[in-house]
Design an enzyme around this catalytic site. Sequence first.
Site, mmCIF file in Angstrom:
data_model
loop_
_atom_site.group_PDB
_atom_site.id
_atom_site.type_symbol
_atom_site.label_atom_id
_atom_site.label_comp_id
_atom_site.label_asym_id
_atom_site.label_seq_id
_atom_site.Cartn_x
_atom_site.Cartn_y
_atom_site.Cartn_z
ATOM 1 N N LYS A 256 6.066 -1.657 1.507
ATOM 2 C CA LYS A 256 5.484 -1.897 2.826
ATOM 3 C C LYS A 256 5.454 -3.381 3.171
ATOM 4 C CE LYS A 256 1.148 -0.889 5.315
ATOM 5 N NZ LYS A 256 -0.297 -0.704 5.112
ATOM 6 N N GLN A 257 5.055 -4.187 2.210
ATOM 7 C CA GLN A 257 4.882 -5.607 2.502
ATOM 8 C C GLN A 257 4.991 -6.398 1.209
ATOM 9 O OE1 GLN A 257 0.448 -4.972 3.390
ATOM 10 N NE2 GLN A 257 0.538 -7.144 2.952
ATOM 11 N N GLU B 79 0.822 -1.223 0.000
ATOM 12 C CA GLU B 79 0.000 0.000 0.000
ATOM 13 C C GLU B 79 0.851 1.265 0.000
ATOM 14 O OE1 GLU B 79 -2.218 -1.171 3.406
ATOM 15 O OE2 GLU B 79 -4.015 -1.636 2.248
#
Lengths: 769, 769
Positions: free
Chosen positions: A601-602, A488
């Site tokens: 972020k991930q 995100e």
Amino acid sequence: MDRSYKIDEWKIIEEGFNPEKNRASESVFSIGNGHMGQRANFEERYSGNSLRGSYIAGIYYPDKTRVGWWKNGYPEYFAKVLNSPNWIGIDVSIDDEQLDLARCEILSFRRELNMKEGTLSRVFSVKMKNGITVEVNTTRFVSLDDHELGAIKYSVKLPDQGARLSFTPFIDGNVVNEDANFGEIFWNESNRSTDNGNALLVTTTRKTNFTVAFASNYAFYRNKKEIITEPVLHSREKYAGHSFEIEARAGVQYTVYKYAAILSSENNPVNKIGHLATIKVQEASSKGFDELLDAHRDAWQKKWDESDIVIKGDPAAQQGIRFNIFQLYQTYTGDDKRLNIGPKGFTGEKYGGSTYWDTEAFAFPFYLMTSDLHVARNLLLYRYRHLGKAIENAEKLGFNNGAALYPMVTINGEECHNEWEITFEEIHRNGAIAYAIYNYIEHTGDSSYLEDYGLEVLIALSRFWRQRVNFSEPKLRYVILGVTGPNEYENNVNNNWYTNKIAWWTMQYTTECIGAVKSAAPAKYKDLVERIEFDEKIEIAEWKEIINNLYFPYDEDRDIFLQQEGYLDKLQQTVDNIKPEERPINQHWSWDRILRSCFIKQADVLQGLYFFGEEYDTETIKRNFDFYEPRTVHESSLSPSIYSIMASRTGRIDKAYELYLRTARLDIDDINKEVKEGLHITSMAGTWLSIVEGFAGLKVKHQKLYINPLIPEAWEMYSFMIRFRNNLLKISINKTKAEVENLSGKRVCINVGGEEKKISAGNTEFFKI
Amino acid sequence: MDRSYKIDEWKIIEEGFNPEKNRASESVFSIGNGHMGQRANFEERYSGNSLRGSYIAGIYYPDKTRVGWWKNGYPEYFAKVLNSPNWIGIDVSIDDEQLDLARCEILSFRRELNMKEGTLSRVFSVKMKNGITVEVNTTRFVSLDDHELGAIKYSVKLPDQGARLSFTPFIDGNVVNEDANFGEIFWNESNRSTDNGNALLVTTTRKTNFTVAFASNYAFYRNKKEIITEPVLHSREKYAGHSFEIEARAGVQYTVYKYAAILSSENNPVNKIGHLATIKVQEASSKGFDELLDAHRDAWQKKWDESDIVIKGDPAAQQGIRFNIFQLYQTYTGDDKRLNIGPKGFTGEKYGGSTYWDTEAFAFPFYLMTSDLHVARNLLLYRYRHLGKAIENAEKLGFNNGAALYPMVTINGEECHNEWEITFEEIHRNGAIAYAIYNYIEHTGDSSYLEDYGLEVLIALSRFWRQRVNFSEPKLRYVILGVTGPNEYENNVNNNWYTNKIAWWTMQYTTECIGAVKSAAPAKYKDLVERIEFDEKIEIAEWKEIINNLYFPYDEDRDIFLQQEGYLDKLQQTVDNIKPEERPINQHWSWDRILRSCFIKQADVLQGLYFFGEEYDTETIKRNFDFYEPRTVHESSLSPSIYSIMASRTGRIDKAYELYLRTARLDIDDINKEVKEGLHITSMAGTWLSIVEGFAGLKVKHQKLYINPLIPEAWEMYSFMIRFRNNLLKISINKTKAEVENLSGKRVCINVGGEEKKISAGNTEFFKI
């Protein structure tokens, strides 16, 4: 990293009171039983910094949407699980001075979460402003044996001198959500009573009209001897309680037992709910604290017997995984198909207790492999029941022909989230729902689910993707524009590789499933085709056209998949270039700077390689891992577990271990500096996966079980249990061998590191590794 | 399009009352004098749908930011121009029934805005529930002659029967902003008094502590004869007024004159403000309505004498341009350097009365060419005074070394807006501020501004761009990632052509200006270099490196500039493919659908070609116009004027005319279906430009004046006036010739369609066209 708590294999222990960290500890020491949860707030009054939180599963409020600038398509409300009336409160005063840890000298303080038994206790000693020293010892639990019960044992001793000691156990419905959008009050009182022993408060949510009854009573003891009190009754708007006092003697222990029955209209007839709660709490108090605690402990023991992971030689890792498993079962037990798993469970207000894609991508495989088949099936059916709403949701955004877009955030099937870049664009969530169906069928072989429910969902999802792509003239390929991927920290990008991949796979898998259902259950198939007006020939042909011509961003030089188009235009840096004082970047950088940076972020491309790793060789996965991991800040709790698994799959055991500790101890060590908001419940399932699918390399392929075990340097051995096709298997791995015990079920075939054996129930097989 | 009002060259006329359209009419019929403004609310009570609005320039409130999900860097508040106490109110009752147009039968109704004189009047006749017929005739204005005065003449006649007629003129500070984020009350009362003739209410804004005194008094007449009343005094929290009544006779006219003095602490000592307001209103009432109106009319006549545009043969076009000029002068007169121009002026709450890039890109050239030099200079100085805040703003977003990012929305120099895609990413606003400096110097030759202020701003802007680009390895060019261009229907795009262009130009122009100032004013330059620690050698070298290697997206096949990277991946459609019932799309489509579509809100590439058209040949401009215009929905009020100018510049007079009518009559005809929120003031300057720079083709090049006139088919002739270097020129254009009259100033050289002539003051020259 903040290693504030002691390392212990079965407990979380806070020694010494740090008011700065109190909100964080209130999260970490939360207790719950899958139906209600309670942050580790104090029973006695506390005027310091605290987030009071008491939550009841399924009881929510549609909080009016708050935005700065309205965008067409935003939902009218955010469904929030409510902060519920405070049932733990016991005001204590000594010679008329209120006991309040913010207003006295703390001589000693210990807070302890016993994960084996499911209890929270505190032992502390303070010197009050009036000079009196007070020792308190308190234990509480919410029963895993009877999910409508909670109990507290609260003991006070004055070691040095006698004084007038007063207790006020109460129920207080004057509560708010700290994150209420417009400061609304969510609860109305619908009934209240107090008599000598009992207090009852029945409250009803505004708008949604859920009713919850809180009945409590108490018993009072001097040492082991019960004392009959003549309490003052308190009864006022949303508040019911009792006060009683005693001239306490020095050195004597005075104990209040407080019992609470908490009954929701979701499970009880609303017209009798107060009465039923009163009866239940009376039964509970007549059993007494110890008997209730025994039943609760036994229920926890049963859970642990079937799902404990043992790690030898590494207590921090052991504590981490037990904390994760413990909190998962405190949040969701799978016995109520109306419920789901909020990212913060019952430990905070953030994310509103609603359902996210976390459920399918993370929590689902945990419950699928640790619990009875009906649990995973209930989770799938939750989405099946929301299919109509998902179709409506897609219609609001301009889609038609039964295309479904599941909400990003929901309690009742309606979208609740209101950031355009998430609400409208983080559409990969649709893919995780398809993947969970696939996962379920692979693991269980329960093809009836596909015939009865699953295929209908899959077709609706594929219809969405079909309409969501468009043909790009310059590329001569189909493209998916304007999306937000799992990472995100990028918004409104074009051709996010992961999103394109899962869209592609969904259409592919749907096509396969149509073939399977058509031949296995032709009548059901025919019925479905008619019901949803499915034009098999045209629709499948359209999907195939897209499957054959979908664009995937790719970098030739590095031979890697590109997270999205244009990713390499960014200034390329690795995470070690960020100043330590600027981490986490989401707390220090303005949003545009985060978006513009290459930092991730991930897991995003890696999330795709996790789901679809079978399609790629190890070298491909390695190249992508080596490119993306150093750019990933892991500021989503969901990140390190996936990277840990992928590190294991590519043989990087040290990296896998480092990331394992990060996911396992994320909340205990407050790595992302946000645990005060609540625990990261769904990512805890990722921790479990990073052992089972990561280190142990477990996978199911063509409905057969494989493991490919590794063991971190620091570990002597580890063991875990999984359910597979009605078998319960215990798998233990040490430095030289894997041991597979078939605890129950039929004979099962398992492949360990290439060697295949069949194991009958009650038998154990060994494999060299 | 909604042609509800009559076509008239000097008036806006509403015949018949349509409650559905009342909010829209309240906007359209607004009056103001550059220092205060008043929506066309009724004096008498009205219980129907209405947006009460009374605004005082410079008086704002920092309304606490409301967002759904906080992003780092968001401002704490949105500065809003406040809805101020209601000074127009006159309650009327007849035989104890309140006159209220929502509660009686309307026999006739006419509302009229007289733009020549600056008055709003209404004439209506109603039958009340009690059966009495009432005729009302009312006129009001806020004085352009004395900006602290307003006056109302309110006449009532009962044609059929006598009745008890009662009036209550009042001032009421119990007002709110409809768009207040959390329903806060913005005003406190600080003083109040009433006596027989006068009412005084002094109110102070919370937080910002601005004080405004409202003093009013009244006179009452039967026909032409004043009647001395003995009023009942009303005085309560934030309310002061008088009631008086009379036994009215049939057929006799009763008139209340209400005078109001409105004094703000921005212009008056706060300790005497109530007293000063009372004195002022007493002076006003002793002059009387007619004398005040004469002075007001004269002031308007002076404005018109210097700025009227006459169009012969096309009353709708004539009405449109006069409405636009009228509203511009009602909003801003340029005599107070603390003020600026809000996109909705004093006609609604939206956009908070704050300053946007609209000022520099649209309003600035209007005032530059129609007003005395100090007006444009004041507008530039407004930004110069905010430079420190713009540098702080950039620092918040991670920039340093004196880089400035001006806010998207501001009153006091601090950013107020809170959508990340706008606040942080719509950075092209910085470019318009640089362009206004360039424009000013081209038009005025006032290079002292550059030396004293302008260069400092330009360097800070170039420093920003220098840090905002990054080098792209795949492109081997500098890129600008993550921006929103003028077309806000695209967010977070890479390499928006317009943004890249204006960044490139700013660095280029700054470099030129450094050279100019260095040689013309070396001491000032040296002082500046030291003050801002400017490293001339290194910084200019860095700018040049970027100037030489900045990426511009371009499509070879079509030979056009690309609005942004990837624009052609979208499904390419023209606006005529949108279903009529889905327009405007911003009211019908979800935001993601708008973003994903190729449809363009407002001039973007074309905005760049408007600013920098000199660099491109006409064919290039045509190709881009022909590609982008059919994709543009013009849902920003700022769009049609720029496209109209560009259509003129490429010789498409019919298209230019169509777009001219769209911008000129945008609010009168409510084309974008949002006029109820307020008028589009800043776009009105674009209307003026579309005549002067569009049809007449006026431009200043190397400080010389050029015109290149066209005339729309429907027009017999048109004329306008402009100021150029202390000259006031009147330019008239008909089908065959242009006439240039030098009304005042020195001899001026002008080039019309290639022919150059010098014209002395008082002289007129003719040019064939």
